[in-house]
Design an enzyme around this catalytic site. Structure first.
Site, PDB file in Angstrom:
ATOM      1  N   GLU A  77      -9.457   1.849   9.700  1.00  0.00           N
ATOM      2  CA  GLU A  77     -10.518   1.306  10.019  1.00  0.00           C
ATOM      3  C   GLU A  77     -10.984   1.595  11.542  1.00  0.00           C
ATOM      4  O   GLU A  77     -12.038   1.329  12.210  1.00  0.00           O
ATOM      5  CB  GLU A  77     -10.301  -0.316  10.217  1.00  0.00           C
ATOM      6  CG  GLU A  77     -10.443  -0.950   8.797  1.00  0.00           C
ATOM      7  CD  GLU A  77      -9.006  -1.102   8.230  1.00  0.00           C
ATOM      8  OE1 GLU A  77      -8.735  -1.877   7.181  1.00  0.00           O
ATOM      9  OE2 GLU A  77      -7.974  -0.204   8.555  1.00  0.00           O
ATOM     10  N   SER A  90      -2.850  -1.395   6.838  1.00  0.00           N
ATOM     11  CA  SER A  90      -3.420  -1.561   8.260  1.00  0.00           C
ATOM     12  C   SER A  90      -3.485  -3.092   8.660  1.00  0.00           C
ATOM     13  O   SER A  90      -4.178  -3.896   7.988  1.00  0.00           O
ATOM     14  CB  SER A  90      -4.702  -0.838   8.447  1.00  0.00           C
ATOM     15  OG  SER A  90      -5.774  -1.439   7.694  1.00  0.00           O
ATOM     16  N   HIS A 104      -8.246  -9.995  -2.162  1.00  0.00           N
ATOM     17  CA  HIS A 104      -7.910  -9.991  -0.678  1.00  0.00           C
ATOM     18  C   HIS A 104      -9.083 -11.078  -0.040  1.00  0.00           C
ATOM     19  O   HIS A 104     -10.338 -10.979  -0.130  1.00  0.00           O
ATOM     20  CB  HIS A 104      -8.363  -8.534  -0.273  1.00  0.00           C
ATOM     21  CG  HIS A 104      -8.594  -8.393   1.236  1.00  0.00           C
ATOM     22  ND1 HIS A 104      -7.846  -7.954   2.192  1.00  0.00           N
ATOM     23  CD2 HIS A 104      -9.707  -9.010   2.224  1.00  0.00           C
ATOM     24  CE1 HIS A 104      -8.200  -8.086   3.377  1.00  0.00           C
ATOM     25  NE2 HIS A 104      -9.206  -8.561   3.260  1.00  0.00           N
ATOM     26  N   ASP A 135       2.380  -6.840   2.128  1.00  0.00           N
ATOM     27  CA  ASP A 135       1.151  -6.227   2.601  1.00  0.00           C
ATOM     28  C   ASP A 135       1.783  -4.808   3.300  1.00  0.00           C
ATOM     29  O   ASP A 135       1.012  -4.387   4.155  1.00  0.00           O
ATOM     30  CB  ASP A 135       0.251  -6.868   3.636  1.00  0.00           C
ATOM     31  CG  ASP A 135      -1.267  -6.445   3.275  1.00  0.00           C
ATOM     32  OD1 ASP A 135      -1.474  -5.573   2.444  1.00  0.00           O
ATOM     33  OD2 ASP A 135      -2.020  -6.642   4.366  1.00  0.00           O
ATOM     34  N   HIS A 141      -3.343 -13.073   1.352  1.00  0.00           N
ATOM     35  CA  HIS A 141      -3.666 -13.659   2.777  1.00  0.00           C
ATOM     36  C   HIS A 141      -4.124 -15.019   2.955  1.00  0.00           C
ATOM     37  O   HIS A 141      -4.710 -15.298   3.905  1.00  0.00           O
ATOM     38  CB  HIS A 141      -4.755 -12.447   3.206  1.00  0.00           C
ATOM     39  CG  HIS A 141      -4.430 -11.219   2.950  1.00  0.00           C
ATOM     40  ND1 HIS A 141      -3.352 -10.303   3.082  1.00  0.00           N
ATOM     41  CD2 HIS A 141      -5.339 -10.029   2.583  1.00  0.00           C
ATOM     42  CE1 HIS A 141      -3.446  -9.285   2.614  1.00  0.00           C
ATOM     43  NE2 HIS A 141      -4.557  -9.150   2.346  1.00  0.00           N
ATOM     44  N   HIS A 195       0.802  -1.309  -0.132  1.00  0.00           N
ATOM     45  CA  HIS A 195       0.006  -0.032  -0.039  1.00  0.00           C
ATOM     46  C   HIS A 195       0.851   1.220   0.101  1.00  0.00           C
ATOM     47  O   HIS A 195       1.122   1.749   1.007  1.00  0.00           O
ATOM     48  CB  HIS A 195      -0.951  -0.241   1.220  1.00  0.00           C
ATOM     49  CG  HIS A 195      -1.993  -1.154   0.985  1.00  0.00           C
ATOM     50  ND1 HIS A 195      -3.017  -1.217   0.329  1.00  0.00           N
ATOM     51  CD2 HIS A 195      -1.785  -2.243   1.617  1.00  0.00           C
ATOM     52  CE1 HIS A 195      -3.738  -2.193   0.498  1.00  0.00           C
ATOM     53  NE2 HIS A 195      -3.071  -3.197   1.116  1.00  0.00           N
ATOM     54  N   ARG A 212      -4.301 -16.593   6.331  1.00  0.00           N
ATOM     55  CA  ARG A 212      -5.016 -15.652   7.436  1.00  0.00           C
ATOM     56  C   ARG A 212      -5.613 -16.398   8.720  1.00  0.00           C
ATOM     57  O   ARG A 212      -5.341 -15.924   9.861  1.00  0.00           O
ATOM     58  CB  ARG A 212      -6.206 -15.019   6.685  1.00  0.00           C
ATOM     59  CG  ARG A 212      -6.773 -14.009   7.635  1.00  0.00           C
ATOM     60  CD  ARG A 212      -7.827 -13.137   6.963  1.00  0.00           C
ATOM     61  NE  ARG A 212      -7.452 -12.234   6.066  1.00  0.00           N
ATOM     62  CZ  ARG A 212      -6.776 -11.061   6.077  1.00  0.00           C
ATOM     63  NH1 ARG A 212      -7.082 -10.613   7.529  1.00  0.00           N
ATOM     64  NH2 ARG A 212      -6.500 -10.380   5.121  1.00  0.00           N
TER      65      ARG A 212
END
Length: 387
Positions: A70, A289, A195, A285, A224, A63, A227
């Protein structure tokens, strides 16, 4: 100026033994056990004793303009600095928007992409973002991919996540079709960066999209995949079906405690399960965030992803026993393949001189060239941003 790197152990990423490497005109001009030059051409010689030469890392999800938010406006994460990439051995990044594609915009993403390129870093981007319908700069995804040279596809489109717009298989098919068409018309991969949230049905949605269309599974590039344990188990099946899998390196103690599989361990387990080493990539990533939510989806806190996590995952995976050539392929040849970047990701004459020197024992970053431009030497940044 020619650059001659002598007597270095080459992983291209496959092991090539001791070689000399000659860099000129932004590319690798020659690679041989011993290169002799005559004449008075200006020459910089680098002694490679005790060093490994490999392709500069390709980080397929960063990013670069920041992300997050968020937890409110004050939790918007910062943009990536050039040296966050170069000091971690990264020679190419692919920028993307995330949850916030409102205050973070495509024009800003593209401007950051060009700024990093002017400083010497390889940089590309995905159009769109989490939400469907996606926002594009031109009329649609096809036009962005075809007509904007740094645009490689669309993403990262969020599925199986409470922050996503919960697109249907038909909407994913339409996006992938547009990306594929734009890619075909411009000679690009036209990938759909996906994502994955923590719902393990996410990868099943991709399988349904392929089953209901004529699209190849390789058009989707899910990230991800480590995850949660449930998502990871689904990813093993997806990988065994010859799908692409991208492991995320950035994490937090809280995410690991909630069941995320650490990147190095995820790579080891995927390969042990029989997933082809050529279908797996690692990405950082970076500057995303990394939020934590409670069982009711309420925001609990946030940390920031780091590009440096990519190098850390490479070191950790090798320490777990994954052969070095397989680990390096996950951050060089493999992402170059899925992204359609034929001029990088390998070391060979005629390819872009994205070259990384690592210390043999520690794998610490010692030097980096991006397109033949020296960015790091002796572990120190030579090029920094002007402000």
């Amino acid at each position: 100026m020619l650059t001659l790197i002598r007597n270095v152990e080459v992983f291209a990423p496959e092991p090539m033994g001791r070689q000399d490497l000659l860099l000129a005109n932004g590319q690798i001009e020659a690679m041989a056990p011993q290169i002799r030059l005559t004449g008075s051409v200006p020459l910089e010689t680098v002694e490679g004793n005790g060093l490994i030469a490999c392709p500069g890392f390709i980080d397929s999800l960063v990013h670069i303009t920041g992300g997050g938010g968020e937890g409110g406006f004050h939790t918007r994460t910062p943009a990536m600095a050039l040296t966050e990439a170069t000091l971690a051995g990264v020679s190419t990044v692919v920028g993307a928007l995330g949850t916030d594609a409102i205050s973070r915009t495509l024009p800003d993403l593209i401007a950051k992409c060009y700024a990093l390129r002017q400083l010497g870093l390889g940089c590309f981007f995905y159009t769109g973002g989490y939400q469907v319908p996606v926002r594009t700069l031109l009329a649609d995804v096809s036009e962005d991919v075809m007509l904007l040279e740094p645009c490689l596809g669309v993403g990262e489109v969020a599925i199986a996540d409470h922050r996503s717009s919960h697109p249907s298989p038909q909407e994913l098919i339409r996006l992938a079709s547009q990306a594929r068409t734009g890619g075909l018309l411009s000679g690009k991969a036209g990938v759909v960066s996906i994502h994955l949230g923590d719902d393990p049905t996410g990868l099943e949605w991709l399988r349904q999209s392929v089953a209901q269309s004529n699209l190849p599974l390789s058009q989707f590039y899910p990230t991800h995949v480590n995850r949660t344990e449930a998502v990871f188990q689904s990813a093993i099946e997806f990988g065994l079906a010859d799908g692409w899998l991208d492991i995320t390196a950035s994490t937090t103690p809280e995410l690991l405690a909630q069941g995320e599989v650490a990147a190095a361990e995820a790579l080891r387990r995927l390969l042990s399960a029989g997933v082809s080493p050529s279908r797996v990539t690692l990405s950082s990533d970076g500057n995303a965030s990394l939020p934590s939510f409670d069982a009711d989806g309420r925001y609990q806190g946030l940390q920031v992803g780091r590009v440096a996590s990519l190098h850390q995952a490479v070191v950790a995976a090798h320490e777990l026993g994954v052969p070095l050539e397989q680990v390096l392929a996950c951050v060089s040849r493999n992402p170059a393949t899925v992204l359609g970047l034929a001029d990088r990701g390998r070391l060979a004459p005629g390819l872009r001189a994205d070259l990384l020197l690592l210390e043999r024992d520690s794998l610490a970053v010692q030097a980096l060239w991006c397109g033949g431009k020296a960015m790091v030497q002796q572990g120190r940044a030579l090029v920094t941003e002007p402000f």
